[in-house]
Design a protein around this motif. Structure first.
Motif, PDB file in Angstrom:
ATOM      1  N   HIS A 245      -4.254  -5.421  19.406  1.00  0.00           N
ATOM      2  CA  HIS A 245      -4.396  -6.654  18.632  1.00  0.00           C
ATOM      3  C   HIS A 245      -5.568  -7.511  19.110  1.00  0.00           C
ATOM      4  CE1 HIS A 245      -0.590  -5.723  16.753  1.00  0.00           C
ATOM      5  NE2 HIS A 245      -0.068  -5.544  17.950  1.00  0.00           N
ATOM      6  N   ASP A 246      -6.370  -7.980  18.148  1.00  0.00           N
ATOM      7  CA  ASP A 246      -7.514  -8.832  18.476  1.00  0.00           C
ATOM      8  C   ASP A 246      -7.091 -10.096  19.199  1.00  0.00           C
ATOM      9  OD1 ASP A 246      -9.346  -7.050  17.424  1.00  0.00           O
ATOM     10  OD2 ASP A 246      -9.465  -8.063  15.470  1.00  0.00           O
ATOM     11  N   SER A 247      -5.941 -10.648  18.829  1.00  0.00           N
ATOM     12  CA  SER A 247      -5.484 -11.880  19.477  1.00  0.00           C
ATOM     13  C   SER A 247      -5.257 -11.649  20.970  1.00  0.00           C
ATOM     14  CB  SER A 247      -4.198 -12.399  18.821  1.00  0.00           C
ATOM     15  OG  SER A 247      -3.168 -11.442  18.910  1.00  0.00           O
ATOM     16  N   GLU A 248      -4.726 -10.493  21.326  1.00  0.00           N
ATOM     17  CA  GLU A 248      -4.520 -10.180  22.739  1.00  0.00           C
ATOM     18  C   GLU A 248      -5.839  -9.868  23.443  1.00  0.00           C
ATOM     19  OE1 GLU A 248      -1.360  -7.264  23.057  1.00  0.00           O
ATOM     20  OE2 GLU A 248       0.129  -8.866  22.958  1.00  0.00           O
ATOM     21  N   LYS A 249      -6.757  -9.227  22.750  1.00  0.00           N
ATOM     22  CA  LYS A 249      -8.092  -8.990  23.319  1.00  0.00           C
ATOM     23  C   LYS A 249      -8.755 -10.325  23.644  1.00  0.00           C
ATOM     24  CE  LYS A 249      -8.921  -4.644  20.959  1.00  0.00           C
ATOM     25  NZ  LYS A 249      -9.880  -3.725  20.410  1.00  0.00           N
ATOM     26  N   ASN A 250      -8.606 -11.303  22.737  1.00  0.00           N
ATOM     27  CA  ASN A 250      -9.199 -12.622  22.968  1.00  0.00           C
ATOM     28  C   ASN A 250      -8.561 -13.311  24.168  1.00  0.00           C
ATOM     29  OD1 ASN A 250     -11.033 -12.425  20.864  1.00  0.00           O
ATOM     30  ND2 ASN A 250      -9.620 -13.309  19.376  1.00  0.00           N
ATOM     31  N   MET A 251      -7.267 -13.153  24.352  1.00  0.00           N
ATOM     32  CA  MET A 251      -6.598 -13.752  25.504  1.00  0.00           C
ATOM     33  C   MET A 251      -7.102 -13.122  26.807  1.00  0.00           C
ATOM     34  SD  MET A 251      -4.784 -16.202  24.474  1.00  0.00           S
ATOM     35  CE  MET A 251      -5.649 -16.475  22.943  1.00  0.00           C
ATOM     36  N   VAL A 252      -7.329 -11.821  26.793  1.00  0.00           N
ATOM     37  CA  VAL A 252      -7.859 -11.152  27.989  1.00  0.00           C
ATOM     38  C   VAL A 252      -9.288 -11.623  28.258  1.00  0.00           C
ATOM     39  CG1 VAL A 252      -8.537  -8.915  28.977  1.00  0.00           C
ATOM     40  CG2 VAL A 252      -6.310  -9.174  27.870  1.00  0.00           C
ATOM     41  N   LYS A 253     -10.098 -11.756  27.224  1.00  0.00           N
ATOM     42  CA  LYS A 253     -11.465 -12.274  27.412  1.00  0.00           C
ATOM     43  C   LYS A 253     -11.419 -13.674  28.023  1.00  0.00           C
ATOM     44  CE  LYS A 253     -13.470  -9.659  23.594  1.00  0.00           C
ATOM     45  NZ  LYS A 253     -13.979  -9.750  22.216  1.00  0.00           N
ATOM     46  N   ASN A 254     -10.549 -14.544  27.494  1.00  0.00           N
ATOM     47  CA  ASN A 254     -10.394 -15.898  28.042  1.00  0.00           C
ATOM     48  C   ASN A 254      -9.949 -15.843  29.498  1.00  0.00           C
ATOM     49  OD1 ASN A 254     -11.008 -16.926  25.542  1.00  0.00           O
ATOM     50  ND2 ASN A 254      -8.912 -17.536  25.038  1.00  0.00           N
ATOM     51  N   ALA A 255      -9.001 -14.962  29.785  1.00  0.00           N
ATOM     52  CA  ALA A 255      -8.469 -14.841  31.146  1.00  0.00           C
ATOM     53  C   ALA A 255      -9.550 -14.380  32.121  1.00  0.00           C
ATOM     54  CB  ALA A 255      -7.292 -13.867  31.169  1.00  0.00           C
ATOM     55  N   ILE A 256     -10.355 -13.424  31.720  1.00  0.00           N
ATOM     56  CA  ILE A 256     -11.419 -12.911  32.591  1.00  0.00           C
ATOM     57  C   ILE A 256     -12.424 -14.023  32.906  1.00  0.00           C
ATOM     58  CG2 ILE A 256     -13.382 -11.315  32.720  1.00  0.00           C
ATOM     59  CD1 ILE A 256     -11.599  -9.336  31.036  1.00  0.00           C
TER      60      ILE A 256
ATOM     61  N   TYR B 171       0.669 -15.625  14.611  1.00  0.00           N
ATOM     62  CA  TYR B 171       0.639 -14.592  13.581  1.00  0.00           C
ATOM     63  C   TYR B 171       1.961 -14.583  12.831  1.00  0.00           C
ATOM     64  CZ  TYR B 171       2.938 -11.850  17.295  1.00  0.00           C
ATOM     65  OH  TYR B 171       3.769 -11.415  18.291  1.00  0.00           O
ATOM     66  N   TYR B 172       2.001 -13.814  11.756  1.00  0.00           N
ATOM     67  CA  TYR B 172       3.188 -13.715  10.916  1.00  0.00           C
ATOM     68  C   TYR B 172       3.657 -12.273  10.883  1.00  0.00           C
ATOM     69  CZ  TYR B 172       1.603 -18.276   9.374  1.00  0.00           C
ATOM     70  OH  TYR B 172       1.210 -19.582   9.353  1.00  0.00           O
ATOM     71  N   TYR B 173       4.955 -12.111  10.780  1.00  0.00           N
ATOM     72  CA  TYR B 173       5.521 -10.779  10.582  1.00  0.00           C
ATOM     73  C   TYR B 173       6.823 -10.920   9.811  1.00  0.00           C
ATOM     74  CZ  TYR B 173       9.023 -11.513  14.274  1.00  0.00           C
ATOM     75  OH  TYR B 173      10.072 -11.983  15.013  1.00  0.00           O
ATOM     76  N   TYR B 174       7.350  -9.810   9.336  1.00  0.00           N
ATOM     77  CA  TYR B 174       8.626  -9.809   8.627  1.00  0.00           C
ATOM     78  C   TYR B 174       9.683  -9.182   9.526  1.00  0.00           C
ATOM     79  CZ  TYR B 174       6.253 -11.301   4.433  1.00  0.00           C
ATOM     80  OH  TYR B 174       5.530 -12.039   3.536  1.00  0.00           O
TER      81      TYR B 174
END
Length: 142
Positions: free
Chosen positions: A117-128, A66-69
């Motif tokens: 964050h959706d990206s973290e939700k996806n990581m948890v889904k992958n982990a499960i 992701y990007y941030y300033y």
């Protein structure tokens, strides 16, 4: 500008370790890679620093980009590598200096609701998914 970090999805007793920021957002533990570290070493160190929990990386489960300033208004491209991790020891102690008010193990479904964050939700889904596959063959999570 580029930044590389690593973090973990720590599982204990069918629950995921989450951190709550002072302003209320729930996040996964993660942080910048220090000189000479691999991503798995960084994930292990950051989990312990931010939560008080000792955990061992089991397998890499993906990455988020992701990007941030930053404070200087520079656009930063950030990559965070995530690991499925098994809880080993330690008491939950959120790292207040990093802005964490609470460290808690939360049921899988509630963790997915709590994470911002959706990206973290996806990581948890992958982990499960990985956890359920590994648990059937190995006792690494016991």
């Amino acid at each position: 500008m580029k930044e590389h970090s690593a973090g973990g999805v720590v599982i204990k007793d069918e629950k995921v370790l989450l951190l709550r920021k002072y302003y209320g957002d729930w996040v996964l533990p993660k942080g910048k890679i220090e000189k000479g570290e691999t991503t798995s070493i960084t994930a292990k160190r950051e989990v312990e620093e931010e939560s008080g929990v000792k955990a061992e990386p089991v397998r890499k489960i993906g990455y988020a980009r992701y990007y941030y300033y930053n404070q200087n208004n520079q656009k930063v491209s950030k990559r965070v590598d995530y690991y499925l991790m098994s809880y080993k020891a330690g008491d939950l102690k959120p790292q207040n200096e990093e802005g964490f008010a609470l460290a808690e193990f939360i049921d899988f479904d509630q963790a997915l609701i709590n994470l911002k964050h959706d990206s973290e939700k996806n990581m948890v889904k992958n982990a499960i998914k990985q956890y359920k596959k590994i648990r059937e063959k190995d006792d690494i999570f016991k």
